[in-house]
Motif scaffolding. Structure first.
Motif, PDB file in Angstrom:
ATOM      1  N   PHE A 119      16.251  19.168  79.548  1.00  0.00           N
ATOM      2  CA  PHE A 119      16.740  20.434  78.977  1.00  0.00           C
ATOM      3  C   PHE A 119      16.184  20.705  77.588  1.00  0.00           C
ATOM      4  CE2 PHE A 119      21.098  18.913  77.049  1.00  0.00           C
ATOM      5  CZ  PHE A 119      20.430  18.025  76.222  1.00  0.00           C
ATOM      6  N   LYS A 120      15.417  19.751  77.065  1.00  0.00           N
ATOM      7  CA  LYS A 120      14.740  20.023  75.797  1.00  0.00           C
ATOM      8  C   LYS A 120      13.777  21.200  75.957  1.00  0.00           C
ATOM      9  CE  LYS A 120      16.352  16.742  72.987  1.00  0.00           C
ATOM     10  NZ  LYS A 120      17.292  16.004  73.816  1.00  0.00           N
ATOM     11  N   ASN A 146      12.249  13.047  74.878  1.00  0.00           N
ATOM     12  CA  ASN A 146      12.246  14.294  75.651  1.00  0.00           C
ATOM     13  C   ASN A 146      11.904  15.537  74.820  1.00  0.00           C
ATOM     14  OD1 ASN A 146      12.857  13.091  78.122  1.00  0.00           O
ATOM     15  ND2 ASN A 146      15.053  13.069  77.667  1.00  0.00           N
ATOM     16  N   LYS A 223      18.967  26.491  73.710  1.00  0.00           N
ATOM     17  CA  LYS A 223      20.026  25.700  74.347  1.00  0.00           C
ATOM     18  C   LYS A 223      21.219  26.567  74.727  1.00  0.00           C
ATOM     19  CE  LYS A 223      18.865  21.183  74.314  1.00  0.00           C
ATOM     20  NZ  LYS A 223      19.605  20.192  73.578  1.00  0.00           N
ATOM     21  N   TYR A 244      29.509  16.755  77.745  1.00  0.00           N
ATOM     22  CA  TYR A 244      28.159  16.923  77.218  1.00  0.00           C
ATOM     23  C   TYR A 244      27.703  15.665  76.480  1.00  0.00           C
ATOM     24  CZ  TYR A 244      24.119  18.961  75.013  1.00  0.00           C
ATOM     25  OH  TYR A 244      22.832  19.215  74.625  1.00  0.00           O
ATOM     26  N   PRO A 245      26.564  15.076  76.885  1.00  0.00           N
ATOM     27  CA  PRO A 245      26.063  13.890  76.185  1.00  0.00           C
ATOM     28  C   PRO A 245      25.516  14.310  74.826  1.00  0.00           C
ATOM     29  CG  PRO A 245      24.490  14.555  77.876  1.00  0.00           C
ATOM     30  CD  PRO A 245      25.638  15.528  77.951  1.00  0.00           C
ATOM     31  N   GLY A 247      23.925  14.094  71.180  1.00  0.00           N
ATOM     32  CA  GLY A 247      23.097  13.462  70.161  1.00  0.00           C
ATOM     33  C   GLY A 247      23.183  14.321  68.917  1.00  0.00           C
ATOM     34  N   GLY A 248      22.178  15.214  68.752  1.00  0.00           N
ATOM     35  CA  GLY A 248      22.240  16.187  67.665  1.00  0.00           C
ATOM     36  C   GLY A 248      23.231  17.314  67.949  1.00  0.00           C
ATOM     37  N   GLY A 249      23.622  17.441  69.194  1.00  0.00           N
ATOM     38  CA  GLY A 249      24.668  18.392  69.556  1.00  0.00           C
ATOM     39  C   GLY A 249      24.212  19.826  69.789  1.00  0.00           C
ATOM     40  N   THR A 250      22.902  20.049  69.784  1.00  0.00           N
ATOM     41  CA  THR A 250      22.385  21.413  69.941  1.00  0.00           C
ATOM     42  C   THR A 250      22.965  22.126  71.165  1.00  0.00           C
ATOM     43  OG1 THR A 250      20.322  20.254  69.598  1.00  0.00           O
ATOM     44  CG2 THR A 250      20.226  22.645  69.583  1.00  0.00           C
ATOM     45  N   GLY A 251      23.045  21.417  72.266  1.00  0.00           N
ATOM     46  CA  GLY A 251      23.494  22.033  73.507  1.00  0.00           C
ATOM     47  C   GLY A 251      24.962  22.410  73.452  1.00  0.00           C
ATOM     48  N   GLY A 309      18.499   9.448  74.336  1.00  0.00           N
ATOM     49  CA  GLY A 309      18.751  10.845  73.965  1.00  0.00           C
ATOM     50  C   GLY A 309      20.005  11.024  73.128  1.00  0.00           C
ATOM     51  N   GLU A 358      21.848   9.244  79.915  1.00  0.00           N
ATOM     52  CA  GLU A 358      22.738  10.134  79.147  1.00  0.00           C
ATOM     53  C   GLU A 358      23.629  10.931  80.096  1.00  0.00           C
ATOM     54  OE1 GLU A 358      19.467  10.000  79.015  1.00  0.00           O
ATOM     55  OE2 GLU A 358      18.868   9.436  76.984  1.00  0.00           O
ATOM     56  N   CYS A 386      20.985  15.793  81.567  1.00  0.00           N
ATOM     57  CA  CYS A 386      20.052  16.531  80.712  1.00  0.00           C
ATOM     58  C   CYS A 386      18.595  16.221  80.973  1.00  0.00           C
ATOM     59  CB  CYS A 386      20.406  16.254  79.269  1.00  0.00           C
ATOM     60  SG  CYS A 386      22.083  16.807  78.978  1.00  0.00           S
ATOM     61  N   ALA A 387      18.320  15.215  81.796  1.00  0.00           N
ATOM     62  CA  ALA A 387      16.925  14.884  82.094  1.00  0.00           C
ATOM     63  C   ALA A 387      16.845  14.247  83.471  1.00  0.00           C
ATOM     64  CB  ALA A 387      16.367  13.918  81.051  1.00  0.00           C
ATOM     65  N   TYR A 392      12.939   7.318  83.169  1.00  0.00           N
ATOM     66  CA  TYR A 392      13.509   6.148  82.491  1.00  0.00           C
ATOM     67  C   TYR A 392      13.191   4.873  83.247  1.00  0.00           C
ATOM     68  CZ  TYR A 392      16.098   9.611  79.873  1.00  0.00           C
ATOM     69  OH  TYR A 392      16.430  10.663  79.066  1.00  0.00           O
TER      70      TYR A 392
HETATM   71  C1  LIG Z   1      18.281  15.250  73.579  1.00  0.00           C
HETATM   72  C2  LIG Z   1      19.050  14.704  74.689  1.00  0.00           C
HETATM   73  C3  LIG Z   1      20.448  14.657  74.647  1.00  0.00           C
HETATM   74  C4  LIG Z   1      21.233  15.135  73.454  1.00  0.00           C
HETATM   75  O1  LIG Z   1      21.143  16.510  73.291  1.00  0.00           O
HETATM   76  P1  LIG Z   1      21.649  17.233  71.977  1.00  0.00           P
HETATM   77  O2  LIG Z   1      21.824  18.643  72.371  1.00  0.00           O
HETATM   78  O3  LIG Z   1      20.612  17.025  70.930  1.00  0.00           O
HETATM   79  O4  LIG Z   1      22.938  16.591  71.583  1.00  0.00           O
HETATM   80  C5  LIG Z   1      21.108  14.154  75.747  1.00  0.00           C
HETATM   81  N1  LIG Z   1      20.447  13.708  76.834  1.00  0.00           N
HETATM   82  C6  LIG Z   1      19.105  13.748  76.910  1.00  0.00           C
HETATM   83  C7  LIG Z   1      18.442  13.248  78.146  1.00  0.00           C
HETATM   84  C8  LIG Z   1      18.355  14.240  75.852  1.00  0.00           C
HETATM   85  O5  LIG Z   1      17.020  14.271  75.950  1.00  0.00           O
END
Ligand SMILES: *Cc1c(COP(=O)(O)O)cnc(C)c1O
Length: 413
Positions: A119-120, A146, A223, A244-245, A247-251, A309, A358, A386-387, A392
Motif C-alpha cells: 500500500f506504499k 516497501n 493513503k 491497522y498495523p 508504523g509512521g501511521g500515515t494510513g 514495516g 504486519e 498492507c503488503a 518476505y
Molecule cells: C509501511 C508499512 C506499514 C506501516 O504503515 P504506516 O502507514 O506508515 O503506519 C505497515 N505494513 C507494511 C507492510 C508497511 O510497508
C-alpha cells in the motif's frame, strides 16, 4: 475512463499545520510546518460535494486515481499510474466463525495487490505526482523496504531521480527491487530514524527533496484513498472496527481524514469505526503513549521486530495517530513476533491467504482483542494486510524426495 486522459476539477484551497492550524499556500514546495509537524491538505468540500456525485465514480478505472477530486494533483499529465486496482476485501469466514462470529465478521483488505506489492504505492504515487507537478527532480527517503520500492517505481515512471537509504538488515528482496526499479539505494548501519537523519542532513548539499513519512504533505493524501475505497466498497458504510498495523501511521491518519471529508460532503454519516493501532511488542511507542494517556510518543529504544514495516521507533505524526485512535473510541495494542508468525501460518493454512507479517499482526491483535472483550465477534472488523506476503522471507522447507529410490506411495495416503 482513463484517469490520465482528461482534466478533473481540483478543490485544494490551502495546506494547514496539523498542530497549530497555521495556513500555507497550495502550489508551492512544502516540507514540515514551521512547528516541525505534518502539513494537511485542505479542500473546498462544499464545492467538491456539489460537483461530484457518488454515481460519477462508477464508470472510472478501479484504482485510487478514481478519487481525483479528493486529491491535490491539478493536471492530468502529472498523474503517475502503474495499473492500480481496487484492492479486494477477503473475508476470513472459517476463522471468523470459529472465533464466535459470522462469515463476514473479520475481513482482510488485501493491499498486497497494488503495484510494487504494498500500500506504499498509494502514498508514493501521490508524493511523486506532486513532486513532478511542483518541478522537483531528485527525491530521497529512508525506508524499511516497501516505501522505497514504491517510490523507486513511481519516480522512475515519472522520470525523477531517487536516492534511498535502508537499515542494513532490510531483506535482500527489498533492496534489490528498489535498485532494479531505478533508485540509487544504500544499506546503512542503523535504524529507519538513523536513515531519516541522513536524508535530512544531506538536503542542502545533495539538493534532494525529503519524502520521509509525513515530512511532505502528499503521501497522506494517497493513503487517504484507503478510507475512500473502503467506504465505497462497503456501499458508503463503514465497518465497526479497523485494525491497522501502525508504523509512521500515515494510513491510519489518512483514513481518518477520508472519513471526515466524506462526512463533510454528506456521503457518510457521523458513525466512525473504532480505529485500532497495532504494533509489535518490540517496538510499541504508540501503544505505550496510549496507555500512559500521553499526546506524544517518545523514541522507543532498541526497537526490534521481524515485521519491518512497523519497526518505527518514533513517528512525527504521533499525536495525529493518538487523536484518531482516541476520538474513534479505539485503542492501541501490541503483539509478540511469536503471535505474528503463528497468525501468519494459520491464516495461510486455514484460509489460503498469505499475509505479510504486519498484516498477520492485525489478525493476532484481533484475536487478542476478542479474548479481552475489547472487540465482540458480532462486530464487523476490517484488518489491513498492507503488503504481499511473497516479499518476505518464509520458513524453509526441508522435505525432499529421491526419485531413484523405491517410493512408499501408501505413506502419502
Ligand atoms: C509501511 C508499512 C506499514 C506501516 O504503515 P504506516 O502507514 O506508515 O503506519 C505497515 N505494513 C507494511 C507492510 C508497511 O510497508
Amino acid at each position: 475512463m482513463r484517469p490520465t486522459s482528461r482534466e478533473y476539477p481540483t478543490f485544494v484551497t490551502h495546506l494547514e499545520c496539523s498542530l497549530t492550524g497555521e495556513r500555507y499556500e497550495a502550489g508551492q514546495v512544502h516540507g514540515l510546518s514551521k512547528a516541525g509537524r505534518p502539513l494537511l491538505v485542505r479542500y473546498d468540500l462544499d464545492a467538491l460535494g456539489s460537483q461530484l456525485q457518488k454515481e460519477d465514480l462508477a464508470p472510472r478505472d478501479g484504482g485510487f486515481w478514481r478519487y481525483r477530486e479528493f486529491l491535490p494533483v491539478t493536471q492530468s499529465q502529472n498523474v503517475v499510474a502503474l495499473g492500480e486496482v481496487m484492492t479486494p476485501l477477503v473475508p476470513l469466514s472459517k476463522m471468523g466463525e470459529a472465533l464466535g462470529g459470522h462469515a463476514d465478521s473479520v475481513i482482510v483488505k488485501d493491499e498486497g495487490r497494488l503495484p510494487t506489492g504494498s500500500f506504499k504505492a498509494r502514498g508514493l504515487a501521490l508524493a511523486v505526482a506532486m513532486a513532478k507537478e511542483l518541478g522537483l527532480s531528485h527525491l530521497a527517503m529512508p525506508t524499511n523496504g516497501n516505501a522505497g520500492a514504491a517510490m523507486a517505481a513511481y519516480a522512475s515512471r515519472a522520470g525523477l531521480r531517487t536516492t534511498i537509504f535502508c537499515p542494513e538488515d532490510t531483506p535482500e528482496v527489498n533492496v534489490s527491487e528498489i535498485a532494479l526499479q531505478g533508485a540509487e539505494v544504500y544499506r546503512v548501519n542503523g535504524l529507519i530514524n538513523d536513515c531519516g537523519k541522513l536524508v535530512g542532513d544531506g538536503k542542502e548539499a545533495a539538493g534532494w527533496f525529503d519524502v520521509s513519512t509525513l515530512k511532505e504533505p502528499y503521501r497522506i493524501e494517497g493513503k487517504k484513498t484507503m478510507g475512500l475505497e473502503l467506504a465505497e466498497q462497503l456501499g458508503w458504510a463503514l465497518p465497526d472496527v479497523i485494525f491497522y498495523p501502525t508504523g509512521g501511521g500515515t494510513g491510519l491518519i489518512g483514513m481518518w481524514k477520508a472519513f471526515e471529508e466524506l462526512e463533510a460532503i454528506g456521503w457518510i454519516g457521523a458513525k466512525r469505526p473504532r480505529m485500532v493501532a497495532v504494533q509489535a511488542e518490540g517496538c510499541a511507542p504508540i501503544v505505550k503513549a496510549f496507555e500512559d494517556g500521553e499526546e506524544h510518543a517518545p523514541l522507543w529504544e532498541n526497537a526490534h521486530t521481524a515485521a519491518a514495516g512497523i519497526r518505527v521507533p518514533v513517528a512525527v505524526g504521533d499525536f495525529l495517530i493518538l487523536r484518531a485512535v482516541r476520538d474513534s473510541g479505539g485503542f492501541a495494542i501490541a503483539v509478540s513476533d511469536e503471535a505474528i508468525f503463528n497468525a501468519q501460518a494459520r491464516v495461510a493454512q486455514e484460509e489460503g491467504l498469505l499475509l505479510c507479517p504486519e498484516g498477520a499482526a492485525t489478525f493476532a491483535a484481533y484475536e487478542q482483542a476478542l479474548a479481552t472483550g475489547q472487540v465482540s465477534p458480532s462486530e464487523r472488523a476490517v484488518l489491513f494486510n498492507c503488503a504481499t506476503g511473497l516479499k518476505y522471507p518464509m520458513p524453509p522447507v526441508h522435505r525432499t524426495l529421491d526419485r531413484h529410490q523405491p517410493i512408499d506411495y501408501a505413506a502419502f495416503a
